[in-house]
Enzyme design. Sequence first.
Site, PDB file in Angstrom:
ATOM      1  N   LYS A   1      -4.568  31.651 -12.587  1.00 34.56           N
ATOM      2  CA  LYS A   1      -3.768  30.896 -13.564  1.00 34.56           C
ATOM      3  C   LYS A   1      -3.015  29.777 -12.846  1.00 34.56           C
ATOM      4  CE  LYS A   1       0.346  31.396 -16.495  1.00 34.56           C
ATOM      5  NZ  LYS A   1       1.418  32.319 -16.925  1.00 34.56           N
TER       6      LYS A   1
ATOM      7  N   LYS B   1      11.327  27.815 -23.751  1.00 32.96           N
ATOM      8  CA  LYS B   1      12.054  28.824 -22.989  1.00 32.96           C
ATOM      9  C   LYS B   1      13.528  28.443 -22.899  1.00 32.96           C
ATOM     10  CE  LYS B   1       8.293  30.022 -19.751  1.00 32.96           C
ATOM     11  NZ  LYS B   1       8.180  31.459 -20.001  1.00 32.96           N
TER      12      LYS B   1
ATOM     13  N   ASP C   1       4.306  29.949 -25.833  1.00 31.75           N
ATOM     14  CA  ASP C   1       4.712  30.375 -24.497  1.00 31.75           C
ATOM     15  C   ASP C   1       3.778  31.437 -23.931  1.00 31.75           C
ATOM     16  OD1 ASP C   1       6.259  30.327 -22.221  1.00 31.75           O
ATOM     17  OD2 ASP C   1       7.732  31.756 -22.965  1.00 31.75           O
TER      18      ASP C   1
ATOM     19  N   GLU D   1       0.696  30.859 -23.056  1.00 28.85           N
ATOM     20  CA  GLU D   1      -0.359  29.880 -22.788  1.00 28.85           C
ATOM     21  C   GLU D   1      -1.274  30.272 -21.651  1.00 28.85           C
ATOM     22  OE1 GLU D   1       1.870  29.552 -19.387  1.00 28.85           O
ATOM     23  OE2 GLU D   1       2.648  29.710 -21.424  1.00 28.85           O
TER      24      GLU D   1
ATOM     25  N   ARG E   1      -2.782  33.034 -20.873  1.00 25.49           N
ATOM     26  CA  ARG E   1      -3.979  33.776 -21.287  1.00 25.49           C
ATOM     27  C   ARG E   1      -4.993  32.858 -21.975  1.00 25.49           C
ATOM     28  NH1 ARG E   1      -0.349  37.715 -24.782  1.00 25.49           N
ATOM     29  NH2 ARG E   1       0.962  37.147 -23.000  1.00 25.49           N
TER      30      ARG E   1
END
Length: 465
Positions: A230, A242, A312, A314, A316
């Site tokens: 990632k 966030k 949030d 993102e 995955r």
Amino acid sequence: MAVLEHLVEWEAGTIGLIPVKKSGLETWLASQPQAGRAWIAANNFTAEPGQSVTMPGLNGEIAAIVVGMAEDDDPWAFSALPAKLAPGTYAVAGALAPRQAGWAALSWALATYSFGRYKSRPERDWPRLVWPEHAPRDWVLNTWRATTLVRDLINTPAADLGPAELATAAEILAAEYGATVKVIVGDGLIAENYPAIHAVGRAAAAQRQPRLVDLVWGKADAPKLTLVGKGVCFDSGGLDLKSSGNMKLMKKDMGGAAHVLGLALMIMAAKLPLRLRVLIPAVENVVSADAMRPGDVLPTRKGLSVEIGNTDAEGRLILADALAEAAREKPDLLIDMATLTGAARTALGTEIAALFCNDDGLAGDIARAGEAWADPVWRLPLHRPYRRLLDSKVADLNNVSDGPYAGAITAALFLAEFVGPGIPWAHFDIMAWNTASRPGRPDGGEAMALRALYAVIMQRFGTNP
């Protein structure tokens, strides 16, 4: 190539380090002259782990330093010394077993790490250690280089390490070992069918466009190992923004990418007989008029549609496209690494890597390697009944569940949809950050499960380290 400056050959003026366990203290004291025994007693040295005492010579010079050691051969036993000792050259007295010698060298070298890129003052003059006899130098050097690479990449602020710079880091590594790299950038992701990666990263500025880094090394007919990392170079949370506290460390959200580059370094340096592929979806998850929205439905490379329950979640999404491409080749082993969920940290804390695996034999090998190489890993379940928590009314699946529970498991189950059956797969949900300093492990970016994974790969594709 990084230079290991703090492990050296023997030189004049080298000071001996005498390791003593508490259980062996009386025996060692019996071999010392009366003056030495008196000095030890006067300094209240009891050989507790981490304790040390300087032994003076006849002319006031340092004759040796006695070091307390743990009974269980703690691999980090020597790592507290560099911060305590004055500049100079030191050597372990007596021969250590190869594994202990390797750990003494590696933990010493890792203890001298500091991230000094933005410091105006030079680093301190660290003490040096003579290479311990029997130390496996290649393993020490490559593990140190890989760990340093991981730490440096994670510690670099997002302003200086965006998707383009992350791709450059992969290209530099590839050039060193003769690997090839393909980078698909911006709208090229749409043209080559990586729509989820594009959707997550499209809101970023033009110079920070999303991309997919695809590194390949080794003979085409060798066993296939694919690593997916990632690479969210900064995560604002997108429109599901966030809080400032949760955003503070989000330069580390590319920690999975840093890890697979570090592991690739170790594999290529060891010239393992396999065909290595590294896939890194590199993006920034930011807010702009073009940002993806909650409720949007995204296509993916595999053909599954995904409803966005939370922008949030993102990581995955970009991993989904990369894993679908990885699975297309049906590799002999597929590993992904990601700073994916806070839920994994809630379950295991910050120092243990969460493992999800679809192969019991592979999971067992990784767990044993984690124990053997002081690289803690704990397996969490891919509990299939929780897949229902990702159901969507308008798409094939949602990228989050509606409830607050089992967040790490549902994230892993989301990724499993893009791996498919028949491929041995291990997913690591990692912190990639030390929240406080320990000897050899300073606060900041950190490599997790790297030594364990390398040991498993050596076991399966090479020889035991």
